[in-house]
Design a protein around this motif. Structure first.
Motif, PDB file in Angstrom:
ATOM      1  N   VAL A 210      15.006 -22.649  76.440  1.00  0.00           N
ATOM      2  CA  VAL A 210      14.444 -22.746  75.207  1.00  0.00           C
ATOM      3  C   VAL A 210      12.919 -22.275  75.364  1.00  0.00           C
ATOM      4  CG1 VAL A 210      13.881 -23.632  72.789  1.00  0.00           C
ATOM      5  CG2 VAL A 210      15.903 -24.060  73.904  1.00  0.00           C
ATOM      6  N   PRO A 211      12.654 -21.202  74.898  1.00  0.00           N
ATOM      7  CA  PRO A 211      11.063 -20.907  75.432  1.00  0.00           C
ATOM      8  C   PRO A 211      10.148 -21.596  74.480  1.00  0.00           C
ATOM      9  CG  PRO A 211      11.777 -19.092  73.839  1.00  0.00           C
ATOM     10  CD  PRO A 211      12.957 -19.960  74.293  1.00  0.00           C
ATOM     11  N   THR A 212       8.990 -21.848  74.721  1.00  0.00           N
ATOM     12  CA  THR A 212       7.750 -22.401  74.111  1.00  0.00           C
ATOM     13  C   THR A 212       7.759 -21.989  72.653  1.00  0.00           C
ATOM     14  OG1 THR A 212       6.498 -22.817  75.974  1.00  0.00           O
ATOM     15  CG2 THR A 212       5.312 -22.912  73.925  1.00  0.00           C
ATOM     16  N   GLN A 213       7.666 -22.875  71.635  1.00  0.00           N
ATOM     17  CA  GLN A 213       7.713 -22.484  70.267  1.00  0.00           C
ATOM     18  C   GLN A 213       6.495 -22.916  69.625  1.00  0.00           C
ATOM     19  OE1 GLN A 213      11.541 -22.037  68.239  1.00  0.00           O
ATOM     20  NE2 GLN A 213      11.097 -20.722  69.892  1.00  0.00           N
ATOM     21  N   ASP A 262      25.933 -23.439  66.668  1.00  0.00           N
ATOM     22  CA  ASP A 262      26.186 -22.979  65.157  1.00  0.00           C
ATOM     23  C   ASP A 262      24.716 -22.224  64.733  1.00  0.00           C
ATOM     24  OD1 ASP A 262      28.712 -23.666  64.974  1.00  0.00           O
ATOM     25  OD2 ASP A 262      28.100 -25.705  63.900  1.00  0.00           O
ATOM     26  N   GLN A 263      23.845 -21.938  65.810  1.00  0.00           N
ATOM     27  CA  GLN A 263      22.689 -21.509  65.572  1.00  0.00           C
ATOM     28  C   GLN A 263      21.740 -22.034  64.178  1.00  0.00           C
ATOM     29  OE1 GLN A 263      23.439 -17.313  64.911  1.00  0.00           O
ATOM     30  NE2 GLN A 263      23.843 -16.855  67.163  1.00  0.00           N
ATOM     31  N   ARG A 264      21.629 -23.419  64.682  1.00  0.00           N
ATOM     32  CA  ARG A 264      20.837 -24.233  63.539  1.00  0.00           C
ATOM     33  C   ARG A 264      19.426 -24.731  64.375  1.00  0.00           C
ATOM     34  NH1 ARG A 264      25.753 -26.772  62.027  1.00  0.00           N
ATOM     35  NH2 ARG A 264      25.484 -28.388  63.489  1.00  0.00           N
ATOM     36  N   LEU A 265      19.322 -24.361  65.652  1.00  0.00           N
ATOM     37  CA  LEU A 265      18.067 -24.592  66.503  1.00  0.00           C
ATOM     38  C   LEU A 265      16.740 -24.079  65.821  1.00  0.00           C
ATOM     39  CD1 LEU A 265      19.175 -24.615  70.004  1.00  0.00           C
ATOM     40  CD2 LEU A 265      18.935 -26.786  68.738  1.00  0.00           C
ATOM     41  N   PRO A 266      15.748 -24.447  65.810  1.00  0.00           N
ATOM     42  CA  PRO A 266      14.450 -24.031  65.357  1.00  0.00           C
ATOM     43  C   PRO A 266      14.241 -22.550  65.578  1.00  0.00           C
ATOM     44  CG  PRO A 266      13.882 -26.204  65.978  1.00  0.00           C
ATOM     45  CD  PRO A 266      15.363 -25.915  66.394  1.00  0.00           C
ATOM     46  N   PHE A 267      14.837 -22.012  67.058  1.00  0.00           N
ATOM     47  CA  PHE A 267      14.680 -20.698  67.518  1.00  0.00           C
ATOM     48  C   PHE A 267      15.461 -19.799  66.532  1.00  0.00           C
ATOM     49  CE2 PHE A 267      16.589 -17.059  69.932  1.00  0.00           C
ATOM     50  CZ  PHE A 267      15.375 -16.722  70.484  1.00  0.00           C
ATOM     51  N   PHE A 268      16.418 -20.206  65.979  1.00  0.00           N
ATOM     52  CA  PHE A 268      17.271 -19.283  65.452  1.00  0.00           C
ATOM     53  C   PHE A 268      16.799 -19.041  63.914  1.00  0.00           C
ATOM     54  CE2 PHE A 268      20.216 -20.406  68.699  1.00  0.00           C
ATOM     55  CZ  PHE A 268      20.539 -19.282  69.124  1.00  0.00           C
ATOM     56  N   SER A 269      15.808 -19.672  63.521  1.00  0.00           N
ATOM     57  CA  SER A 269      15.051 -19.362  62.092  1.00  0.00           C
ATOM     58  C   SER A 269      14.088 -18.165  62.530  1.00  0.00           C
ATOM     59  CB  SER A 269      14.238 -20.511  61.745  1.00  0.00           C
ATOM     60  OG  SER A 269      15.017 -21.674  61.434  1.00  0.00           O
ATOM     61  N   ALA A 270      14.636 -17.198  61.772  1.00  0.00           N
ATOM     62  CA  ALA A 270      13.700 -15.727  62.016  1.00  0.00           C
ATOM     63  C   ALA A 270      12.215 -16.089  61.959  1.00  0.00           C
ATOM     64  CB  ALA A 270      14.243 -14.704  60.857  1.00  0.00           C
ATOM     65  N   PRO A 271      11.351 -15.600  62.822  1.00  0.00           N
ATOM     66  CA  PRO A 271       9.925 -16.028  62.879  1.00  0.00           C
ATOM     67  C   PRO A 271       9.418 -14.833  61.823  1.00  0.00           C
ATOM     68  CG  PRO A 271      10.547 -14.997  65.190  1.00  0.00           C
ATOM     69  CD  PRO A 271      11.742 -15.040  64.394  1.00  0.00           C
ATOM     70  N   SER A 272      10.227 -13.941  61.424  1.00  0.00           N
ATOM     71  CA  SER A 272       9.877 -12.903  59.984  1.00  0.00           C
ATOM     72  C   SER A 272      11.049 -12.421  59.656  1.00  0.00           C
ATOM     73  CB  SER A 272       8.385 -12.051  60.533  1.00  0.00           C
ATOM     74  OG  SER A 272       8.932 -11.157  61.546  1.00  0.00           O
TER      75      SER A 272
END
Length: 374
Positions: A210-213, A262-272
Motif C-alpha cells: 500500500v503506497p503512502t496515503q 471487497d475494495q473497502r480499503l482507503p486506497f479504493f476510495s477515488a482520489p477524485s
C-alpha cells in the motif's frame, strides 16, 4: 439451504427459448454487485436469484454443488460450519452476490496467486445455452478432458455463453494457522523482497503493498501466512528478522484482508470523482511500472491497481504490455470512459476461440450483448 438435486429450471429455459425465437437480447442478472464491471449490457433482465439452494455437499470429498442464484455469503457460511472455505476468496463487493455471478465474473481475492483462481476450483456446471437446452459439463472430481473444459470456460465468461444454473466447486479446509506481518518498504524494495521470498519454501498466502496515503505514514507491505502451525511460526520469525517486519493481531487483519478483497480499503476510495480504477495484470516478477500513479499491489506483484484518467488508457496499456501484461478499466469515473474499452485487446487466436464458443453455445446472440468474453 437445501434443494432437490437437479430439479429442472423450466421457467428459465422457457424465457431463453422465447427470447431466442424472438431474437430478443437477455441480460442475465444476479445480485447486481458487479454491475460496474465490464462493458454495458443490453437486453431484458433475466433474474436468476430465485434459483437457489444446495444440491449436494460432501465435506469429506471437499466438493459442494449449488444452484447459481445461491448467495455467496450463504455458501461460505455453510462451508464455515464444517471448517471449510472457498480458498480463492471471491470478492463480495456488496450484499447479494451470487455463486453464478462469482463464476461468470471470474474474480478472485487476495489468495489467488497462491491457491489459484475461480476457474481452478470449478469441477462441473450446468447451464442453459442459447437454444434453450440444459447442458451438463464436468462433474464432481478433478480430471483431464479432451477439447474445451466448458465448465471452466464459464469462469470469467461474463454471461456470454449461457445461463449458469448449477456449479460444483472444490472446497478446502481452513488453514490451521494464520499470521500477517507488516514491513515498512517502498515499492521497489517490496517487490524485490517478494521475489526473494517467492523462491523459498514459505507459507505465503497473500500480500499487498500500500503506497503512502498522505501524512507521515510510510508505504507498507503486508504479507499473510497460512498453513501448519509450525510452518507459520517459523516463517514469521525468519521473515520478521530478515526484513524488519512486525506481526499484527489476527482479529484486525482478518477485517483488513476482507476489506482488501471487497475494495473497502482507503486506497479504493477515488482520489477524485473523475478518475478510473485500473487493474493491471502482470507477471509476479515485473518491476516497478513506468507510470506516474502509485499503485496498490496484490498477488505477490501480479495484480496492481491504479487510479488514473480514462484518457490515459494508451499510456497505461503500453506500460503494462511492456511488462508482458494487460490492463482492465475496472471502474469508470463519474464522467464515463470516453469510449475507452474496459478490456484490453486479445490476440487473434483467442478472439477466434471466443467467437467459436459463442457461435456454438449462443448462435442467436441473445446473452449479455456488448460484453466480451474474458
Amino acid at each position: 439451504m437445501s434443494a432437490t438435486p437437479h430439479e429442472h429450471p423450466g421457467e428459465l429455459i422457457a424465457r431463453v427459448q422465447a427470447a431466442t425465437a424472438a431474437r430478443t437480447p437477455l441480460h442475465i442478472a444476479g445480485g447486481g454487485t458487479k454491475q460496474f464491471y465490464g462493458e454495458p449490457v443490453d437486453g431484458e433482465r433475466l433474474d436468476v436469484t430465485t434459483w437457489t439452494g444446495t444440491v449436494s455437499y460432501e465435506p469429506t470429498e471437499l466438493v459442494v454443488t449449488v444452484r447459481a442464484g445461491t448467495l455467496l455469503a450463504d455458501l461460505e457460511a455453510l462451508l464455515a460450519e464444517r471448517g471449510q472455505c472457498l480458498a480463492f476468496e471471491p470478492p463480495h463487493f456488496d450484499r447479494g452476490g451470487t455463486v453464478g455471478g462469482m463464476v461468470a465474473a471470474g474474480l478472485s481475492g487476495p489468495a489467488r496467486a497462491s491457491v489459484g483462481s475461480v476457474r481452478d476450483f470449478v469441477l462441473g456446471a450446468r447451464f442453459i445455452n442459447g437454444r434453450g437446452e440444459l447442458l451438463t459439463f464436468g462433474g464432481q472430481v478433478m480430471k483431464n478432458v479432451a477439447g474445451y473444459d466448458v465448465s471452466r470456460v464459464l469462469a470469467g465468461s461474463m454471461g456470454t455463453l449461457g445461463v449458469i444454473t448449477e456449479v460444483s466447486l472444490k472446497v478446502l479446509p481452513v488453514a490451521p494457522a494464520e499470521a500477517t506481518l507488516v514491513f515498512p518498504l517502498d515499492q521497489h524494495a517490496a517487490l524485490e523482497q517478494l521475489h526473494r521470498w517467492g523462491g523459498q519454501p514459505l507459507p505465503i498466502n497473500a500480500s499487498r503493498w500500500v503506497p503512502t496515503q498522505g501524512g507521515d505514514a510510510p508505504s507498507q507491505l503486508f504479507v499473510r501466512l497460512r498453513g501448519a502451525v509450525a510452518a507459520v511460526e517459523s516463517a514469521c520469525e525468519r521473515m520478521a528478522c530478515e526484513a524488519g517486519g512486525t506481526r499484527l493481531e489476527n482479529a484486525q487483519t482478518a477485517t483488513d484482508w476482507a476489506d482488501c478483497r471487497d475494495q473497502r480499503l482507503p486506497f479504493f476510495s477515488a482520489p477524485s470523482p473523475e478518475l478510473c480504477l485500473w487493474r493491471l495484470s502482470v507477471p509476479q516478477t515485473a518491476p516497478v511500472l513506468a507510470l506516474p500513479w502509485a499503485p496498490l499491489i496484490e498477488w505477490q506483484g501480479a495484480q496492481r491497481w491504479v487510479w488514473a484518467p480514462a484518457e490515459e488508457a494508451a499510456q497505461i496499456r503500453a506500460a503494462t504490455a511492456e511488462a508482458n501484461g494487460h490492463a482492465t478499466l475496472f471502474r469508470v469515473g463519474v464522467d464515463g470512459a470516453f469510449g475507452v474499452p474496459c478490456f484490453d485487446r486479445v490476440s487473434t487466436a483467442i478472439d477466434t476461440i471466443t467467437q467459436r464458443l459463442r457461435d456454438e453455445f449462443d448462435p442467436a446472440g441473445v446473452f449479455n450483448r456488448g460484453t466480451p468474453l474474458d
